[in-house]
Motif scaffolding. Structure first.
Motif, short mmCIF file in Angstrom:
data_model
loop_
_atom_site.label_atom_id
_atom_site.label_comp_id
_atom_site.label_asym_id
_atom_site.label_seq_id
_atom_site.Cartn_x
_atom_site.Cartn_y
_atom_site.Cartn_z
N ARG A 1 0.82 -1.20 0.00
CA ARG A 1 0.00 0.00 0.00
C ARG A 1 0.86 1.26 0.00
O ARG A 1 1.89 1.30 0.68
CB ARG A 1 -0.87 -0.01 1.26
CG ARG A 1 -1.78 1.19 1.32
CD ARG A 1 -2.99 1.01 2.20
NE ARG A 1 -3.97 1.97 1.74
CZ ARG A 1 -4.96 2.42 2.45
NH1 ARG A 1 -5.18 1.97 3.66
NH2 ARG A 1 -5.79 3.32 1.95
N TYR B 1 3.33 7.33 2.69
CA TYR B 1 3.03 6.30 3.68
C TYR B 1 3.01 4.96 2.95
O TYR B 1 2.40 4.85 1.89
CB TYR B 1 1.67 6.57 4.33
CG TYR B 1 1.17 5.41 5.15
CD1 TYR B 1 1.71 5.13 6.40
CD2 TYR B 1 0.16 4.57 4.66
CE1 TYR B 1 1.27 4.05 7.14
CE2 TYR B 1 -0.29 3.49 5.41
CZ TYR B 1 0.28 3.23 6.65
OH TYR B 1 -0.16 2.16 7.39
N GLU C 1 2.72 0.51 3.39
CA GLU C 1 2.56 -0.71 4.19
C GLU C 1 3.29 -1.83 3.47
O GLU C 1 3.19 -1.97 2.25
CB GLU C 1 1.08 -1.04 4.38
CG GLU C 1 0.42 -0.10 5.39
CD GLU C 1 -1.10 -0.26 5.50
OE1 GLU C 1 -1.64 -1.25 5.00
OE2 GLU C 1 -1.72 0.64 6.10
N VAL D 1 -0.13 1.27 13.17
CA VAL D 1 -0.32 0.18 12.21
C VAL D 1 0.97 -0.61 12.04
O VAL D 1 1.98 -0.09 11.58
CB VAL D 1 -0.78 0.75 10.84
CG1 VAL D 1 -0.84 -0.34 9.80
CG2 VAL D 1 -2.15 1.41 11.00
N HIS E 1 6.46 5.75 7.32
CA HIS E 1 6.38 7.05 6.65
C HIS E 1 7.75 7.45 6.12
O HIS E 1 8.76 7.24 6.80
CB HIS E 1 5.86 8.12 7.63
CG HIS E 1 4.52 7.79 8.20
ND1 HIS E 1 3.35 8.19 7.61
CD2 HIS E 1 4.15 7.08 9.29
CE1 HIS E 1 2.32 7.75 8.31
NE2 HIS E 1 2.78 7.07 9.35
#
Lengths: 347, 347
Positions: free
Chosen positions: A151, A256, A258, A313, A318
């Motif tokens: 992500r 950002y 993931e 999370v 970041h």
């Protein structure tokens, strides 16, 4: 043994990116036999310097590409759509810095640090990605390789030079007017040819390129779609908010991500990013070390800093990514592609 | 029946926020009996105008608060820590615009549109949140109420006036120097008193306030912690990247949210935000309508635009939130709290 050299055409030589193309070809000592500077009819006749010699800019026509080995296009999408196929017919390989062919499935879209081998699948045209995409994927590639990437949410901080030399002049003129207490005249930004224009001096405009039907701008959709194509993964979730800001050079991005792997430490992330090709780690908060647009201007690398773990999370991180939008974001990436064509015999 | 009026002290009257406090008290016709303008020893003696009368600024001491009903503090955290308890002892209610008491569990932290009723729990001090937090929670509250709010990721675009009048002067001086082709001298930003200073003119600095041990800045942690406190939900995931930019007034924010309810349309989201107190919807991409810092300067509302659904994540939405950092972000929110104290008999 003499190094082979090549006939190179620069289409859009008089523009903001075109000028940086010439600078980069010079700085990187690109093996040029003949250099042809091409432009619209309007700019033809202009004289430009390259390695101490004066060149007269010629109007770009289909005939301009006779005998050309490599054509670097940066004169707008409509010029590329019209002339890139003509250049290919004449035997040139085109590196196109417009959005004309980027999403064409037959055209490789390349950031050499990320997907250099895609170049060899070309049918005469290789597309150079959007400036804001290039620097982001350069910073994301080592993360994808090492930890898996699921992500991306990016908010951009983009320089006016991405909108061309007239936008640079508009920021300069408006800034002086503002400091003098005069009215600001907006005639170009956010988008030349769009209905309304707003001042950019001492302001922020959340519109780069025109709006699509889904209320994203074309710039935002470029970042979303190009990232998936370059990174060979249509499953990565990507979203973007693109903002034009009152500075001249270098885009910055608050990114950002993931990742798939669990328990990645920020030290591991920093190490992987710091070792990546074309990427430089500038990340030492205790000593206030982080990249900024002014400090990155004129340099070819992608600079990454402010790397930290999301506080809520697991697998969220970041980053702050900065690069010269006219160099790695445009001219240098195009010249890198041209270098790769030669080095790998993919011409 | 005559409206009751109050003895009001403004502490830090000569600062960027202090001046806006006076403007706001004037514009909103705050019921003032006596006005006392207080400052550090250094600024004492300065003359300021209010409603056509001249006031001489006095040095703030514990005795300054004798007979004061409401004291609006905006002179830095150390002044508030020292003098706010003294003001309370003398019977004043303090509205404190510094970070000194914001996370104190005994002190309500209030944005009236979000959690006005928290004011009544005060023990003499009510904290005014950080500027970048205020405008964000004002835009998030209607979303939380209607759809439930589980996640926030914000990247900020913050004006220099948030760092005080000297920072405003630094941007002005550096901008002129840049336009004149001169060297830029950085003596203040990103953080007065930190080790290094970087130019802000035609630049972007990814540091607001000093760095914490977790590599987030204090400004970022303020946005994270204050949002949870004001919205009464420690479970909301909040992350922030705060960036100082070269404009004078109004902060902008690129905000990503995830809501609890499924299948919320962007039209529903726009309707709910457009009806919220203190929030104005400026969102019509087809006509290039969206908030900008320049257009929002001098206005009290929080402006929201660029509302759109995430393309991959169900329940994910993006917003662009802009407000005058010295008004709703500081002076106006403080005066609103003071108005609420009076209106609700919570003094």
């Amino acid at each position: 043994m003499t190094q082979q050299s090549y006939n190179v055409a620069v289409v859009g030589a008089t523009g903001a990116v075109g000028e940086k193309m010439l600078e980069t070809l010079d700085n990187k000592n690109f093996p040029i036999k003949e250099l042809h500077l091409l432009s619209s009819k309007r700019s033809a006749g202009k004289e430009m310097e390259f390695k101490g010699e004066t060149y007269v800019v010629q109007e770009a026509t289909p005939e301009s590409f006779e005998g050309i080995d490599i054509a670097l296009f940066s004169a707008g999408g409509s010029v590329s759509k019209k002339l890139a196929p003509e250049a290919v017919k004449k035997g040139a390989v085109v590196v196109d810095n417009t959005s004309a062919y980027r999403m064409d499935p037959e055209v490789p879209l390349v950031v050499p640090e990320v997907n250099e081998s895609d170049i060899q699948t070309h049918n005469g045209i290789i597309a150079n990605p959007n400036c804001s995409t290039i620097q982001m994927v350069a910073s994301l590639k080592p993360i994808q390789d090492e930890f898996g990437l699921s992500r991306v949410i990016v908010s951009t901080y983009q320089a006016v030079s991405g909108a061309g030399t007239e936008a640079v002049e508009e920021l300069r003129t408006q800034s002086q007017a503002f400091l003098d207490g005069e009215d600001l005249h907006a005639e170009l930004l956010p988008v030349s040819g769009d209905k309304h224009h707003y001042p950019i001096a001492f302001n922020a405009l959340p519109q780069i390129d025109t709006f699509e039907d889904n209320d994203y701008t074309f710039e935002e959709m470029k970042m979303i779609n190009e990232t998936k194509k370059i990174m060979h993964d249509n499953e990565i979730k990507v979203s973007a908010t693109c903002v034009r800001l009152p500075f001249f050079t270098s885009h910055a991005e608050s990114v950002y991500v993931e990742v798939d792997k669990t328990d990645v430490t920020t030290d591991e992330l920093k190490q992987v990013i710091g070792q990546a090709d074309g990427v430089e780690l500038e990340d030492d908060p205790a000593n206030q070390v982080y990249p900024t647009p002014l400090a990155s201007a004129g340099r070819s690398e992608v600079f990454v800093g402010r790397i930290r773990k999301d506080l809520d999370v697991e697998n969220g991180y970041h980053l702050w990514v900065v690069s010269d939008n006219l160099l790695k974001g445009a001219a240098w990436n195009s010249v890198q592609i041209a270098e790769s064509l030669i080095k790998n015999n993919w011409l």
